[in-house]
Enzyme design. Structure first.
Site, PDB file in Angstrom:
ATOM      1  N   ASN A 176       0.835  -1.202   0.000  1.00 34.75           N
ATOM      2  CA  ASN A 176       0.000   0.000   0.000  1.00 34.75           C
ATOM      3  C   ASN A 176       0.870   1.254   0.000  1.00 34.75           C
ATOM      4  OD1 ASN A 176      -2.339   1.489  -0.082  1.00 34.75           O
ATOM      5  ND2 ASN A 176      -2.762   1.348   2.108  1.00 34.75           N
ATOM      6  N   GLU A 195       1.530  -3.155  -5.036  1.00 37.60           N
ATOM      7  CA  GLU A 195       1.037  -1.804  -4.763  1.00 37.60           C
ATOM      8  C   GLU A 195       2.186  -0.900  -4.307  1.00 37.60           C
ATOM      9  OE1 GLU A 195      -3.155   0.182  -3.321  1.00 37.60           O
ATOM     10  OE2 GLU A 195      -2.695  -1.825  -2.612  1.00 37.60           O
ATOM     11  N   ASP A 254      -1.544 -10.177  -4.200  1.00 41.36           N
ATOM     12  CA  ASP A 254      -2.879  -9.758  -3.807  1.00 41.36           C
ATOM     13  C   ASP A 254      -3.807 -10.090  -4.975  1.00 41.36           C
ATOM     14  OD1 ASP A 254      -5.199  -8.467  -3.162  1.00 41.36           O
ATOM     15  OD2 ASP A 254      -4.312  -6.475  -2.935  1.00 41.36           O
ATOM     16  N   ASN A 295      -7.098 -10.203  -4.676  1.00 39.94           N
ATOM     17  CA  ASN A 295      -8.335  -9.439  -4.486  1.00 39.94           C
ATOM     18  C   ASN A 295      -9.596 -10.293  -4.591  1.00 39.94           C
ATOM     19  OD1 ASN A 295      -8.248  -6.630  -3.687  1.00 39.94           O
ATOM     20  ND2 ASN A 295      -6.935  -6.307  -5.476  1.00 39.94           N
ATOM     21  N   HIS A 319      -2.561  -4.591   4.510  1.00 40.97           N
ATOM     22  CA  HIS A 319      -2.344  -6.026   4.354  1.00 40.97           C
ATOM     23  C   HIS A 319      -1.267  -6.475   5.333  1.00 40.97           C
ATOM     24  CE1 HIS A 319      -4.265  -6.622   0.249  1.00 40.97           C
ATOM     25  NE2 HIS A 319      -4.217  -5.298   0.337  1.00 40.97           N
TER      26      HIS A 319
END
Length: 256
Positions: free
Chosen positions: A10, A36, A149, A151, A247
């Site tokens: 992130n 990310e 990830d 998702n 995360h």
């Protein structure tokens, strides 16, 4: 014994400020897959590019402050590949691959569809093009671990509030069925579930409310692997002692 870590950061700069690279130094990992990045090449410091002697390869999104993936490897890879051949998603920096000996390790950041109907449609397009790519990858005959990830929470055990999320992105019937195809049709393996089939382990928590404090989470970060390497997995953990992101890092140890 190879240790492979997957971590959605992130934002690599944000994760750095929260101690992610100090933590890496203590992990003795062979590969660290990150997603990310939210950074471009110009934003990457030497510590981000090659922390603690690791070799880093990265796929940056064209859009600033968005997406991005990378793989850190302890040894220099024999080959590295950025993107998987689909312009729409390669422009979003969603795929980094390294080959080391007989092993391929990939960091993937699958789109989220939660922000708008348009992004959900993009997520479905990604699923449509990524499945054939995974078939091609498996046909190469190499041992492969695809970390990242995804998702998608695959089964009810993979999120706390599954009943109320059945119409929400990340737990839609179409998404869950797509994950099932990876395992049942392609023969890939959800490694976490090999080692801990019944564990209510989550890897992401919403920043809304008290999701982290109450452990109201989702398991959307995976190691998806070919059967050979998957069968050698013997320990799995989700690191929650520190928070680098929304995360938590997923750590899996594989026997040689």
């Amino acid at each position: 014994m190879p240790r492979i870590i997957s971590a959605n950061l992130n934002g690599i700069r944000s994760a750095h400020k929260k101690g992610f690279f100090n933590w890496i130094a203590s992990q003795n990992a062979d590969f660290i897959c990150v997603q990310e990045l939210k950074a471009q090449q110009a934003d990457m410091t030497e510590e981000f590019l090659a922390p603690h002697g690791y070799h880093g390869h990265f796929h940056y999104a064209e859009k600033k402050g968005y997406s991005g993936t990378g793989v850190y490897s302890r040894t220099r890879p024999d080959a590295a590949r950025i993107g998987f051949g689909c312009l729409e998603f390669d422009n979003e920096g969603r795929y980094t691959r390294v080959d080391c000996g007989d092993l391929t390790v990939i960091s993937v950041y699958c789109p989220s569809g939660s922000s708008s109907p348009e992004r959900q449609e993009a997520k479905f397009r990604f699923m449509d093009v990524f499945l054939p790519h995974l078939q091609e990858l498996k046909a190469e005959g190499r041992e492969v671990v695809i970390c990242g990830d995804w998702n998608i929470a695959h089964k009810e055990i993979d999120l706390k509030n599954w009943k109320s999320n059945q119409k929400n992105s990340g737990f839609l019937p179409e998404e869950r069925a797509w994950m099932t195809r990876l395992f049942d049709e392609l023969g890939l393996v959800d490694v976490h579930r090999v080692v801990a089939p019944e564990a209510a382990d989550y890897t992401w928590w919403s920043n809304r409310g008290q999701a982290w404090a109450k452990n109201v989470g989702w398991r959307i970060d995976y190691h998806v692997a070919t059967p050979g390497i998957a069968s050698r997995a013997h320990a799995v953990s989700v690191y929650k002692d520190e928070r680098f992101s929304d995360h938590a890092p997923l750590i899996i140890d594989y026997a040689l």
